[in-house]
Scaffold this active site. Structure first.
Site, mmCIF file in Angstrom:
data_model
loop_
_atom_site.group_PDB
_atom_site.id
_atom_site.type_symbol
_atom_site.label_atom_id
_atom_site.label_comp_id
_atom_site.label_asym_id
_atom_site.label_seq_id
_atom_site.Cartn_x
_atom_site.Cartn_y
_atom_site.Cartn_z
ATOM 1 N N ILE A 12 0.843 -1.203 0.000
ATOM 2 C CA ILE A 12 0.000 0.000 0.000
ATOM 3 C C ILE A 12 0.881 1.257 0.000
ATOM 4 O O ILE A 12 0.610 2.228 -0.721
ATOM 5 C CB ILE A 12 -0.955 -0.008 1.207
ATOM 6 N N ASN A 35 9.461 -7.066 4.529
ATOM 7 C CA ASN A 35 8.427 -7.649 3.663
ATOM 8 C C ASN A 35 8.315 -6.886 2.348
ATOM 9 O O ASN A 35 7.225 -6.743 1.791
ATOM 10 C CB ASN A 35 7.077 -7.663 4.399
ATOM 11 N N SER A 124 -7.127 -0.814 10.523
ATOM 12 C CA SER A 124 -7.730 -1.924 9.783
ATOM 13 C C SER A 124 -9.145 -2.180 10.273
ATOM 14 O O SER A 124 -9.448 -1.992 11.454
ATOM 15 C CB SER A 124 -6.886 -3.180 10.012
ATOM 16 N N TYR A 148 -3.146 -9.295 15.957
ATOM 17 C CA TYR A 148 -2.919 -8.258 14.945
ATOM 18 C C TYR A 148 -3.915 -7.113 15.123
ATOM 19 O O TYR A 148 -3.526 -5.938 15.196
ATOM 20 C CB TYR A 148 -3.039 -8.859 13.535
ATOM 21 N N LYS A 152 -3.443 -2.942 16.250
ATOM 22 C CA LYS A 152 -3.939 -1.768 15.514
ATOM 23 C C LYS A 152 -4.780 -0.887 16.438
ATOM 24 O O LYS A 152 -4.682 0.348 16.419
ATOM 25 C CB LYS A 152 -4.767 -2.216 14.312
ATOM 26 N N LEU A 199 -7.494 -13.619 -0.840
ATOM 27 C CA LEU A 199 -8.223 -14.118 -2.001
ATOM 28 C C LEU A 199 -7.624 -13.654 -3.341
ATOM 29 O O LEU A 199 -7.333 -14.470 -4.212
ATOM 30 C CB LEU A 199 -9.698 -13.690 -1.894
ATOM 31 N N ARG A 291 -13.213 -21.059 6.640
ATOM 32 C CA ARG A 291 -11.936 -20.815 7.314
ATOM 33 C C ARG A 291 -12.243 -20.327 8.732
ATOM 34 O O ARG A 291 -13.043 -19.381 8.899
ATOM 35 C CB ARG A 291 -11.171 -19.745 6.516
ATOM 36 N N ASP A 294 -13.480 -16.574 10.106
ATOM 37 C CA ASP A 294 -14.009 -15.696 9.055
ATOM 38 C C ASP A 294 -15.422 -15.207 9.394
ATOM 39 O O ASP A 294 -16.238 -15.954 9.940
ATOM 40 C CB ASP A 294 -14.064 -16.449 7.715
HETATM 41 P P1 NAD Z 1 3.372 -4.641 3.464
HETATM 42 O O1 NAD Z 1 3.935 -5.741 4.293
HETATM 43 O O2 NAD Z 1 3.439 -4.763 1.988
HETATM 44 O O3 NAD Z 1 4.041 -3.249 3.872
HETATM 45 C C1 NAD Z 1 4.492 -2.993 5.182
HETATM 46 C C2 NAD Z 1 5.930 -2.487 5.079
HETATM 47 O O4 NAD Z 1 6.418 -2.222 6.406
HETATM 48 C C3 NAD Z 1 6.866 -3.527 4.447
HETATM 49 O O5 NAD Z 1 7.584 -2.910 3.401
HETATM 50 C C4 NAD Z 1 7.795 -3.940 5.597
HETATM 51 O O6 NAD Z 1 9.083 -4.252 5.140
HETATM 52 C C5 NAD Z 1 7.748 -2.717 6.503
HETATM 53 N N1 NAD Z 1 7.993 -2.982 7.926
HETATM 54 C C6 NAD Z 1 7.423 -3.927 8.711
HETATM 55 N N2 NAD Z 1 7.872 -3.827 9.971
HETATM 56 C C7 NAD Z 1 8.744 -2.766 9.986
HETATM 57 C C8 NAD Z 1 9.536 -2.167 10.986
HETATM 58 N N3 NAD Z 1 9.531 -2.625 12.257
HETATM 59 N N4 NAD Z 1 10.300 -1.098 10.654
HETATM 60 C C9 NAD Z 1 10.332 -0.635 9.380
HETATM 61 N N5 NAD Z 1 9.592 -1.180 8.375
HETATM 62 C C10 NAD Z 1 8.810 -2.228 8.687
HETATM 63 O O7 NAD Z 1 1.866 -4.428 3.957
HETATM 64 P P2 NAD Z 1 0.721 -3.518 3.319
HETATM 65 O O8 NAD Z 1 -0.345 -4.423 2.851
HETATM 66 O O9 NAD Z 1 1.277 -2.499 2.422
HETATM 67 O O10 NAD Z 1 0.176 -2.835 4.644
HETATM 68 C C11 NAD Z 1 0.576 -1.537 5.057
HETATM 69 C C12 NAD Z 1 -0.107 -1.208 6.369
HETATM 70 O O11 NAD Z 1 -1.520 -1.285 6.182
HETATM 71 C C13 NAD Z 1 0.225 -2.164 7.513
HETATM 72 O O12 NAD Z 1 0.350 -1.418 8.694
HETATM 73 C C14 NAD Z 1 -0.978 -3.075 7.566
HETATM 74 O O13 NAD Z 1 -1.186 -3.585 8.871
HETATM 75 C C15 NAD Z 1 -2.090 -2.120 7.165
HETATM 76 N N6 NAD Z 1 -3.255 -2.811 6.591
HETATM 77 C C16 NAD Z 1 -3.085 -3.616 5.504
HETATM 78 C C17 NAD Z 1 -4.190 -4.285 4.975
HETATM 79 C C18 NAD Z 1 -4.046 -5.209 3.806
HETATM 80 O O14 NAD Z 1 -4.962 -6.004 3.562
HETATM 81 N N7 NAD Z 1 -2.985 -5.174 3.040
HETATM 82 C C19 NAD Z 1 -5.458 -4.110 5.563
HETATM 83 C C20 NAD Z 1 -5.588 -3.263 6.642
HETATM 84 C C21 NAD Z 1 -4.471 -2.601 7.160
HETATM 85 N N1 UDP Z 2 -11.032 -16.826 0.635
HETATM 86 C C1 UDP Z 2 -11.259 -18.012 -0.038
HETATM 87 N N2 UDP Z 2 -10.163 -18.715 -0.496
HETATM 88 C C2 UDP Z 2 -8.890 -18.280 -0.324
HETATM 89 C C3 UDP Z 2 -8.673 -17.045 0.353
HETATM 90 C C4 UDP Z 2 -9.775 -16.341 0.823
HETATM 91 O O1 UDP Z 2 -12.396 -18.432 -0.208
HETATM 92 O O2 UDP Z 2 -7.947 -18.959 -0.733
HETATM 93 C C5 UDP Z 2 -12.186 -16.050 1.133
HETATM 94 C C6 UDP Z 2 -12.160 -15.832 2.643
HETATM 95 O O3 UDP Z 2 -12.770 -16.924 3.311
HETATM 96 C C7 UDP Z 2 -12.938 -14.525 2.774
HETATM 97 C C8 UDP Z 2 -12.617 -13.780 1.475
HETATM 98 O O4 UDP Z 2 -12.144 -14.771 0.564
HETATM 99 O O5 UDP Z 2 -14.317 -14.788 2.793
HETATM 100 C C9 UDP Z 2 -11.539 -12.715 1.640
HETATM 101 O O6 UDP Z 2 -10.419 -13.303 2.277
HETATM 102 P P1 UDP Z 2 -9.086 -12.497 2.534
HETATM 103 O O7 UDP Z 2 -8.162 -13.394 3.297
HETATM 104 O O8 UDP Z 2 -8.610 -11.935 1.250
HETATM 105 O O9 UDP Z 2 -9.558 -11.260 3.442
HETATM 106 P P2 UDP Z 2 -10.163 -11.229 4.939
HETATM 107 O O10 UDP Z 2 -10.833 -12.512 5.231
HETATM 108 O O11 UDP Z 2 -8.989 -10.974 5.796
HETATM 109 O O12 UDP Z 2 -11.135 -10.115 4.930
#
Ligand code: NAD
Ligand code: UDP
Length: 336
Positions: A12, A35, A124, A148, A152, A199, A291, A294
């Site tokens: 992101i 990551n 989140s 997790y 947050k 997914l 799962r 969920d």
């Molecule tokens: P991502 O893992 O791609 O990005 C997170 C970045 O933070 C990575 O580049 C990683 O190397 C870095 N990082 C982790 N720990 C660190 C530390 N201690 N010091 C410095 N860097 C560190 O994840 P993302 O999907 O881009 O998510 C970004 C943020 O959004 C996260 O805080 C995550 O919890 C939050 N978020 C993500 C989702 C999602 O579905 N992707 C949903 C809700 C919230």
């Molecule tokens: N899901 C699925 N098969 C997969 C991965 C996810 O059916 O291999 C479903 C999961 O049960 C959920 C939806 O897809 O209903 C979104 O899952 P994801 O893990 O992407 O997001 P989250 O559940 O964390 O919102």
């Protein structure tokens, strides 16, 4: 503005950096690369024509942070850095408390020492827990069901307490729903390590032939097609929400908790059908057990983001599916 972006080489964060640079802001990324790949930086430059400054550091490293803050005044911080895998957080909670809670605390302390008091934080929808009724409003009870989600919520509370202390703090905690998709150029996207849990990346890898079939978790949910419903949001829309939040904090003080979602629910089968249709592909799949943990249905009430930020999603489920597949095809093994 000059923005410190933690976690800016991540999924992101990289999309947010593209939007920030395109809008003319100066960007300094800090990331420990736990990551993500440093190649993201060239890719951001390829899209925007501008390379962001980058420092490899851990946000838990107080001295390293001080050096970054000492080098020049930031107008704001966007704090993406953190770890995010729900199952891993159950197995290894200390990793989550350390990176997400201690890391955020160290960052906010450094920010306070340097009079940087404007923060956009990646929260989140997991903070709502399993029983919240959709559409979920920001004033719904919080009840995270895993470590997790608790990390947050704790960081949101840290920030809320800072704002309540009557100081200059201006904070937007953005509660993301399900970010998916990739930049429409196909140059940056999501590069999960190992077999994806989520997914959309799983579907992309089945489409690419790297995985044989998708397991659809649960076909007996009380939803129109029996599969679970989520609020998928295009990562570019999500990234733009951060710019809107920065603008909002120019005009407003205090703590603001805001959902970023489309406000629409999409079932697993809706997602699969759309992916197949827009990309002219078949995704082999079979129905398996639900799962554990969920929810049946989770989608945002997106009214506050519209009202406060003047932000609405613009991209469709078809865009998400097309862009995710374009990125996957161009980068079958991620950033290698
Ligand atoms: P991502 O893992 O791609 O990005 C997170 C970045 O933070 C990575 O580049 C990683 O190397 C870095 N990082 C982790 N720990 C660190 C530390 N201690 N010091 C410095 N860097 C560190 O994840 P993302 O999907 O881009 O998510 C970004 C943020 O959004 C996260 O805080 C995550 O919890 C939050 N978020 C993500 C989702 C999602 O579905 N992707 C949903 C809700 C919230
Ligand atoms: N899901 C699925 N098969 C997969 C991965 C996810 O059916 O291999 C479903 C999961 O049960 C959920 C939806 O897809 O209903 C979104 O899952 P994801 O893990 O992407 O997001 P989250 O559940 O964390 O919102």
């Amino acid at each position: 503005m000059k923005i410190l972006v933690t976690g800016g080489t991540g999924y992101i964060g990289s999309h947010a950096c593209v939007e920030l640079l395109t809008a003319g802001h100066a960007v300094v990324i800090v990331d420990n690369l736990s990551n993500s790949s440093p190649r993201v930086l060239e890719r951001i430059a390829q899209i925007t024509g501008r390379q962001p400054a980058f420092h490899e550091l851990d946000v838990r490293d107080r001295a390293a942070l001080d050096r970054i803050f000492d080098a020049g005044k930031f107008d704001a911080i966007i704090h993406f850095a953190g770890v995010k895998a729900v199952a891993e957080s159950v197995a290894d909670p200390l990793k989550y408390y350390s990176n997400n809670v201690y890391g955020s605390l160290t960052l906010f302390e450094a920010a306070a020492r340097h009079d940087v008091t404007r923060v956009v934080f990646s929260s989140s929808a997991t903070v709502y827990g399993e029983t919240a009724r959709s559409p979920i409003r920001e004033d719904a009870a919080t009840a995270p069901a895993n470590p997790y989600g608790r990390t947050k919520l704790i960081v949101e509370q840290q920030l809320g307490d800072l704002c309540a202390a009557g100081s200059e703090w201006r904070v937007a905690a953005l509660r993301y729903f399900n970010p998916v998709g990739a930049h429409p150029s196909g140059i940056i996207g999501e590069a999960p390590q190992g077999v994806p849990n989520n997914l959309m990346p799983y579907v992309c890898q089945v489409a690419a032939g790297r995985l044989s079939e998708l397991s659809v978790f649960g076909h007996d949910y009380p939803t129109p097609d029996g599969t679970a419903i989520r609020d998928y949001i295009h990562v570019v829309d999500l990234a733009r929400g951060h710019l809107k939040a920065l603008e909002y904090l120019e005009r407003t003080r205090g703590m603001h908790v805001i959902n970023l979602g489309t406000g629409r629910g999409t079932s697993v089968l809706d997602m699969l059908g759309t992916f197949e249709r827009v990309n002219a592909l078949r995704i082999p799949h079979r129905f398996t057990a639900r799962r554990p943990g969920d929810t049946t249905e989770t989608y945002a009430d997106a009214a506050r983001a519209a009202q406060f930020l003047g932000w609405r999603t613009e991209l469709t489920l078809a865009d998400m599916c097309r862009d995710a597949w374009r990125w996957q095809q161009a980068n079958p093994a991620g950033y290698v």
